[in-house]
Write an enzyme that holds these catalytic residues in place. Structure first.
Site, mmCIF file in Angstrom:
data_model
loop_
_atom_site.group_PDB
_atom_site.id
_atom_site.type_symbol
_atom_site.label_atom_id
_atom_site.label_comp_id
_atom_site.label_asym_id
_atom_site.label_seq_id
_atom_site.Cartn_x
_atom_site.Cartn_y
_atom_site.Cartn_z
ATOM 1 N N SER A 386 0.876 -1.166 0.000
ATOM 2 C CA SER A 386 0.000 0.000 0.000
ATOM 3 C C SER A 386 0.911 1.213 0.000
ATOM 4 O O SER A 386 1.716 1.389 0.924
ATOM 5 C CB SER A 386 -0.865 0.009 1.265
ATOM 6 N N CYS A 559 -7.051 -0.824 7.462
ATOM 7 C CA CYS A 559 -5.938 -1.371 6.691
ATOM 8 C C CYS A 559 -5.030 -2.225 7.569
ATOM 9 O O CYS A 559 -4.739 -1.877 8.708
ATOM 10 C CB CYS A 559 -5.139 -0.239 6.047
ATOM 11 N N ASP A 604 -8.478 -2.355 3.210
ATOM 12 C CA ASP A 604 -7.287 -2.653 2.408
ATOM 13 C C ASP A 604 -6.509 -3.618 3.280
ATOM 14 O O ASP A 604 -5.707 -3.194 4.122
ATOM 15 C CB ASP A 604 -6.503 -1.354 2.170
ATOM 16 N N TRP A 606 -4.618 -7.587 4.181
ATOM 17 C CA TRP A 606 -3.844 -8.704 3.631
ATOM 18 C C TRP A 606 -3.481 -9.653 4.758
ATOM 19 O O TRP A 606 -3.575 -9.287 5.931
ATOM 20 C CB TRP A 606 -2.600 -8.180 2.921
HETATM 21 P P1 FAD Z 1 6.814 -14.273 1.576
HETATM 22 O O1 FAD Z 1 7.989 -14.926 0.966
HETATM 23 O O2 FAD Z 1 5.615 -14.101 0.739
HETATM 24 O O3 FAD Z 1 6.469 -15.015 2.901
HETATM 25 C C1 FAD Z 1 5.300 -14.683 3.607
HETATM 26 C C2 FAD Z 1 4.706 -15.980 4.105
HETATM 27 O O4 FAD Z 1 5.574 -16.516 5.101
HETATM 28 C C3 FAD Z 1 3.375 -15.807 4.793
HETATM 29 O O5 FAD Z 1 2.325 -15.851 3.872
HETATM 30 C C4 FAD Z 1 3.366 -16.989 5.728
HETATM 31 O O6 FAD Z 1 2.982 -18.142 5.044
HETATM 32 C C5 FAD Z 1 4.814 -17.150 6.089
HETATM 33 N N1 FAD Z 1 5.118 -16.506 7.377
HETATM 34 C C6 FAD Z 1 5.365 -15.208 7.611
HETATM 35 N N2 FAD Z 1 5.610 -14.987 8.904
HETATM 36 C C7 FAD Z 1 5.507 -16.183 9.508
HETATM 37 C C8 FAD Z 1 5.641 -16.624 10.846
HETATM 38 N N3 FAD Z 1 5.932 -15.779 11.838
HETATM 39 N N4 FAD Z 1 5.473 -17.933 11.118
HETATM 40 C C9 FAD Z 1 5.173 -18.796 10.117
HETATM 41 N N5 FAD Z 1 5.028 -18.439 8.843
HETATM 42 C C10 FAD Z 1 5.189 -17.151 8.549
HETATM 43 N N6 FAD Z 1 3.147 -5.566 3.596
HETATM 44 C C11 FAD Z 1 3.788 -4.545 4.203
HETATM 45 O O7 FAD Z 1 4.764 -4.787 4.942
HETATM 46 N N7 FAD Z 1 3.401 -3.245 4.019
HETATM 47 C C12 FAD Z 1 2.360 -2.906 3.220
HETATM 48 O O8 FAD Z 1 2.046 -1.741 3.065
HETATM 49 C C13 FAD Z 1 1.652 -3.966 2.562
HETATM 50 N N8 FAD Z 1 0.611 -3.704 1.762
HETATM 51 C C14 FAD Z 1 -0.051 -4.717 1.168
HETATM 52 C C15 FAD Z 1 -1.146 -4.421 0.342
HETATM 53 C C16 FAD Z 1 -1.816 -5.435 -0.285
HETATM 54 C C17 FAD Z 1 -3.000 -5.122 -1.169
HETATM 55 C C18 FAD Z 1 -1.393 -6.779 -0.125
HETATM 56 C C19 FAD Z 1 -2.106 -7.907 -0.812
HETATM 57 C C20 FAD Z 1 -0.314 -7.074 0.681
HETATM 58 C C21 FAD Z 1 0.372 -6.049 1.330
HETATM 59 N N9 FAD Z 1 1.474 -6.332 2.133
HETATM 60 C C22 FAD Z 1 2.108 -5.298 2.768
HETATM 61 C C23 FAD Z 1 2.025 -7.686 2.247
HETATM 62 C C24 FAD Z 1 3.114 -7.869 1.183
HETATM 63 O O9 FAD Z 1 2.533 -7.904 -0.108
HETATM 64 C C25 FAD Z 1 3.898 -9.179 1.359
HETATM 65 O O10 FAD Z 1 2.993 -10.233 1.477
HETATM 66 C C26 FAD Z 1 4.824 -9.164 2.552
HETATM 67 O O11 FAD Z 1 5.760 -8.110 2.436
HETATM 68 C C27 FAD Z 1 5.601 -10.479 2.650
HETATM 69 O O12 FAD Z 1 6.255 -10.701 1.435
HETATM 70 P P2 FAD Z 1 7.589 -11.555 1.362
HETATM 71 O O13 FAD Z 1 7.797 -11.915 -0.081
HETATM 72 O O14 FAD Z 1 8.693 -10.890 2.069
HETATM 73 O O15 FAD Z 1 7.216 -12.861 2.171
#
Ligand code: FAD
Ligand code: 2AM
Length: 607
Positions: A386, A559, A604, A606
């Site tokens: 976001s 959000c 908003d 997630w």
């Molecule tokens: P990934 O590689 O995708 O890993 C995340 C996954 O790891 C999780 O789904 C879960 O399965 C697992 N996981 C995470 N923590 C743990 C835990 N403690 N124990 C066990 N499993 C765990 N994120 C923000 O930080 N700021 C924002 O403003 C923001 N805005 C968003 C807006 C929208 C519309 C959406 C859909 C998401 C938003 N997100 C935001 C989330 C962001 O898109 C990512 O999902 C987030 O940053 C994680 O991505 P990653 O690739 O680092 O982690």
């Protein structure tokens, strides 16, 4: 279909490739049941052709429809969705079946599958079998298998075809690999989303297929203590032609950790990651010629195109079993995909959060071909953020507020989020790193009238879009043309763990209060005392105030965490309305629905 001599078309709306995979599998299985099917990307058809499907005798269209985000269609299904929403086609000649893919964590569970199923019936099409639904929060694969086990015989009966018995519906490969000894370097993909050399020759317009490489201008830590990290990143969009509004999302294409890619290469064994290859569709009639841009090297595909940290689905395990040289490991993998192995699957894969890397580490005799993994692993998705800025204050940059995802799995293995750990390493030096981005418009927008009050509820990084809103309102308030406008109350409920560690943008927020951009700020610190204190507690304490603002026409925005927070906030709003209006829960729920329909209550969120 006429050219391909097909009487069944399996159309898919897919984001990560799962619905696409299911569509391909249905198209392949169709043969067993006496149908000739092709699978097509909804993006690759002219939606108006759907009205002509009746021209093909005994034809049927199957729709595999994923629901994305807040009940939205996937990007490739947007045009089809608009067609059903905005037009009134005559579809009485169409025979159809729908399977929807969704996730129960979200409020609008399987909204798109349901929408398509209902709309097609409304326009006169004949539903040949009740629509199926898969829940990714449970076991999507199982839901799909159970549904199609009933669907196929029912469909055969509809067309008076014999129902084959004891069929083996093990998934069949949809792509075959071609290794290239040499290839003209200018024709080899190196991580582009669609167009060759798009990152070397950056040409607008920029979108999800053609991301802009935005230089990192600012990269700073927002946490002031504790062991977590929250990044504030400013991405330069000057000269790109990119426009955005406060409340929009920015999509970021990250890359897998090169060390993990290297390890995966070693675990598979006997593979040169720099070999050039292509994956080509086995069925030449399929609209998708390869699952991701090819030719490329195995390394490129593993870095850019597939998610190597996702939890493998059952059908990949079934394939892996074929490549286990140790009979015990083979038997174990096979069992995981059966009904009696369900509990083991839940324990070993889901509970222990095993990725493909973990599986290959723990079952060392399993040596699958790399191209098999590349076909079966889900496509690496862009991550959305976001946007935490407003173009009115920062026309040349897009700001991201992202918490670094880092945790230890049940197997005591350290794991990092793909995008956030990649973003964490970006540098804003003289020659800054660049991040492939695009803007996704959202409906999460400030009211058109400045006089409307706003209530913003955003704990943690849920604060991100509200920072954009506040910057926006501050600029608007300072405009001489708005000097006589009485801006509506601007109320923020923010929450974090500790006043001393993760009170992000504290100084800025306090300045907003000081200059009256923010008329009220309620901050909950959940871990500074024994009892938890959340934004919801502050809202409960201010229920009357919340109702008074709503009664005055306030817009409410929530959000952040979709799992609990947004639901709890919803409940408190319901109570505020019941008390404010002195009405029962049903009337309050209807009132809130009306607010949602009017765009006065937006989420908003997630997971
Ligand atoms: P990934 O590689 O995708 O890993 C995340 C996954 O790891 C999780 O789904 C879960 O399965 C697992 N996981 C995470 N923590 C743990 C835990 N403690 N124990 C066990 N499993 C765990 N994120 C923000 O930080 N700021 C924002 O403003 C923001 N805005 C968003 C807006 C929208 C519309 C959406 C859909 C998401 C938003 N997100 C935001 C989330 C962001 O898109 C990512 O999902 C987030 O940053 C994680 O991505 P990653 O690739 O680092 O982690
Ligand atoms: P906790 O982690 O201490 O439980 C941002 O994540 C903030 O939101 C944290 O202070 C977190 O508290 C809090 N939070 C967790 N669950 C919540 C809920 N259901 N409603 C509101 N805030 C919540």
């Amino acid at each position: 279909m006429k050219r391909a001599n097909a009487n069944m078309v399996v159309l898919y709306g897919s984001q990560t490739g799962t619905a696409e995979d299911y569509a391909g599998r249905l198209a392949q299985e169709a043969r067993v049941y006496g149908f000739s099917a092709i699978s097509l990307d909804l993006e690759d058809i002219d939606v108006n052709d759907i009205e002509r499907l009746g021209e093909i005798p005994e034809s049927v269209a199957v729709f595999c429809m994923a629901t994305y985000g807040e009940g939205d269609p996937t990007d490739n299904a947007q045009a089809f969705y608009d067609y059903l929403k905005d037009e009134s086609p005559e579809l009485s000649a169409l025979r159809y079946i729908v399977f929807g893919l969704g996730n129960k964590t979200y409020e609008h569970y399987n909204a798109i599958g349901r929408f398509v199923d209902e709309k097609l019936a409304e326009f006169g099409a004949s539903r040949l079998f009740e629509h199926g639904e898969g829940d990714d929060d449970g076991n999507l694969e199982e839901d799909f298998i159970a549904w199609k086990a009933k669907m196929w015989p029912a469909l055969c009966k509809k067309f008076n075809k014999p129902v084959p018995e004891n069929v083996n519906l093990a998934p069949i490969r949809q792509y075959k690999v071609k290794i290239h000894e040499t290839f003209a370097p200018e024709k080899v993909f190196t991580g582009e989303m669609q167009k060759l050399k798009a990152y070397e020759n950056q040409r607008p317009p920029f979108d999800s297929k053609n991301p802009f490489l935005a230089p990192v201008r600012v990269h700073r830590e927002l946490h002031t203590g504790g062991d977590r990290s929250c990044m504030h990143i400013e991405l330069d969009i000057a000269g790109s032609g990119i426009k955005y509004e406060a409340g929009d999302h920015v999509g970021v294409f990250a890359t897998n950790d090169p060390a993990l890619v290297e390890e995966l290469g070693k675990l598979v064994g006997n593979v040169d990651l720099d070999s050039l290859f292509s994956l080509e569709a086995v069925d030449a009639r399929s609209s998708k010629k390869s699952p991701f841009p090819c030719p490329c090297t195995f390394r490129t595909a593993l870095l850019h195109y597939v998610d190597i940290l996702s939890q493998p689905r059952a059908h990949l395990l079934r394939e892996l079993a074929e490549f286990a040289s140790d009979p015990k490991e083979k038997e174990f993998l096979e069992k995981l995909t059966t009904e009696e192995g369900k509990k083991d699957f839940q324990d070993w894969i889901q509970h222990d959060q095993r990725t493909i890397l973990d599986i290959l580490r723990d079952l060392p005799s399993v040596k699958p071909p790399m191209d098999l993994l590349l076909e079966f692993l889900p496509r690496l998705q862009c991550r959305y953020y976001s946007i935490s800025s407003s173009p009115k204050a920062h026309p040349n940059s897009v700001h991201i507020t992202a918490v670094l995802v880092k945790y230890t799995t049940k197997l005591e293995r350290d794991r990092a989020g793909i995008a956030t750990s990649w973003l964490k390493l970006k540098k804003s030096e003289a020659t800054p790193d660049r991040v492939p981005i695009f803007i996704r418009r959202s409906t999460f927008k400030l009211p058109k009238q400045h006089t409307a009050p706003i209530i913003m509820v955003g704990p943690g990084t849920g604060l991100a879009p509200f920072r954009g809103f506040l910057h926006d309102r501050r600029v608007e308030r300072s405009k001489p043309t708005n000097a006589s406008v009485a801006f509506g109350e601007t109320v923020l409920f923010f929450g974090c763990r500790s006043r001393h560690h993760d009170y992000i943008y504290e100084t800025e927020l306090k300045e907003m209060v000081a200059d009256s951009t923010l008329s009220e700020m309620h901050v909950a610190f959940s871990r500074d005392q024994n009892a938890k204190e959340y934004v919801t507690h502050h809202m409960t304490a201010n229920k009357k105030r919340v109702w008074d603002l709503v009664a005055k026409g306030a817009h409410i925005y929530v959000c952040g965490d979709a799992r609990n927070m947004a639901r709890n906030v919803h409940q408190i709003l319901l109570e505020a309305v019941m008390e404010g209006k002195s009405c029962d829960a049903t009337e309050a729920a209807n009132f809130i629905k009306k607010l949602q329909a009017e765009g006065r209550y937006s989420q908003d969120v997630w997971t």
